[in-house]
Design a protein around this motif. Sequence first.
Motif, short mmCIF file in Angstrom:
data_model
loop_
_atom_site.label_atom_id
_atom_site.label_comp_id
_atom_site.label_asym_id
_atom_site.label_seq_id
_atom_site.Cartn_x
_atom_site.Cartn_y
_atom_site.Cartn_z
N VAL A 41 83.09 29.60 56.14
CA VAL A 41 83.23 30.57 57.23
C VAL A 41 83.11 31.99 56.70
CG1 VAL A 41 84.80 31.45 58.99
CG2 VAL A 41 84.60 28.99 58.62
N VAL B 209 86.52 25.22 53.76
CA VAL B 209 86.37 25.82 55.08
C VAL B 209 86.38 27.34 54.98
CG1 VAL B 209 87.48 26.13 57.33
CG2 VAL B 209 87.37 23.86 56.30
N LEU C 114 80.14 34.48 58.04
CA LEU C 114 80.47 35.65 58.84
C LEU C 114 80.10 36.95 58.15
CD1 LEU C 114 83.92 34.62 60.41
CD2 LEU C 114 81.64 34.55 61.45
N GLY D 128 77.40 28.76 53.70
CA GLY D 128 77.59 29.64 54.83
C GLY D 128 76.47 30.65 54.96
#
Length: 500
Positions: free
Chosen positions: A484, A480, A488, A405
Amino acid sequence: MALDPVAQAAPDAAGRVELRDHTPIADSPHYNPELAPVPLEQRTWTTYNFFALWMGMAHNIPSYTLAASLVALGMDWVQAFLTITLGNLIVLVPMLLNSHAGTKYGIPFPVFARAFYGVRGANLVALLRAFVACAWFGIQTWVGGKALHVIVGRLAGEGWTGAPAVLGQVWTLWLCFLGFWVVQMLVIWRGMEAIRRFENWTAPLVSVGFLVLLAYVAVQAGGFGPILSEPSRLGWGAEFWRVFFPALMGMIAFWSTLSLNMPDFTRFGGSQRKQAVGQVLGLPTTMSFIAIVAILTTSGAVALYGEAIWDPAELASRFDSTAVVLVALVALVLATISANLAANVVSPSYDFSNAFPRRITFALGGLITGVIGVLIQPWRLISDPGIYIFAWLGFYGGLLASVAGVFIAGYWLLARTELALVDLYLAGRGAYWFRAGWNWRAVLATAVGSLLAVGGAYGGPFPADGLIPFLKPLYDYNWVVGLVGGLLVHLALAPRKEHS
């Protein structure tokens, strides 16, 4: 910081950037020839090379056991196949996103990580990835050694398979494990080119062993009818979905390591198109093939023996035909060596070299990988399908997803794929030195993403209520959540002009 027009050449027609002059970085403590950007004339890998790489990496015994374990957990062949295929299509996305920088700049994964974690901070994620790869190297070596043990046992007889036990296993199995380990170390000692050649000639052969296993089981079971009719023990209701989501995360996590370190291979790519097409053709197709073969074979074992035997070496040991056992397992041994070298030795070799560029070469990094892979005791990690998927794959998948990420946020959304190539190797200055060589924002984003992903880990060695009980519901979606979360938080903390 503007790109250096003297040292860094403009992109060629394929969009690849070359570092023409290594003089500004040659004396840096963070540089050695194996970590340096690959010259354009050495970026020769074709679409077939990348396809063959994936065929070699995907067609191995742990890939087989991954699919077979879903049948052992109660899925029928349709449920297991859909779970694996979906997982591989999902993980292909971050894999292609992270592959881009390798082809564009000719840099390996640990150098790529410097752009986001800092020239020193990159060691944190590189070593995290390296230790996961070491464990996988050990697992692959153990299952390959078991297959070799069955092969020799068919030729040598009961004296071999019934030898006295040492540390819970017959000593002949330990001998096969050691022999398998030594062969792989000899190949890696010869470098990346030896690995590429090995992948090219084994890739077309590795399917043979799995097809032989499937054909024998199908014949003994009376065709595919009894195999395809094996019912799901989970059904399609709530019980299935409780298993499906954590199993899907495990399927994604199986290749989450490669989703980070594909730049180790794509740095040799002839173009972005060649590496992307090779991977798109390679990963989903080869994993779907091995998945359906493993699922049908394991379902056939249920029909024949009344139990789901998810270890192909153990399954083959029950066959009456010595010829079938030898053909199948010799092919599987070659497949496992091929996969282990590419997937689990190349990356940590670069990672350990990145930590101590002046002292650890690529070959020495491979030797370190091999030693740690044994010390981790891989025979324990693969002892049970539940621990294999939900504890081992799920836990490290969540950790590495948070790193992915950060990479995606940093390279695609913040840097817009533009890196100052020279600065990736500079000590004490440059765009990627940040503070004392560390970018605390990326480290914090990784920590938060990892905590959310695996803080609630439960089952196997973890508490039934989860390590942190209120995070337990998130653990079923660990990959997941990690991806994420890392993305973020990194976007929220990083200035928009971070790399300017």
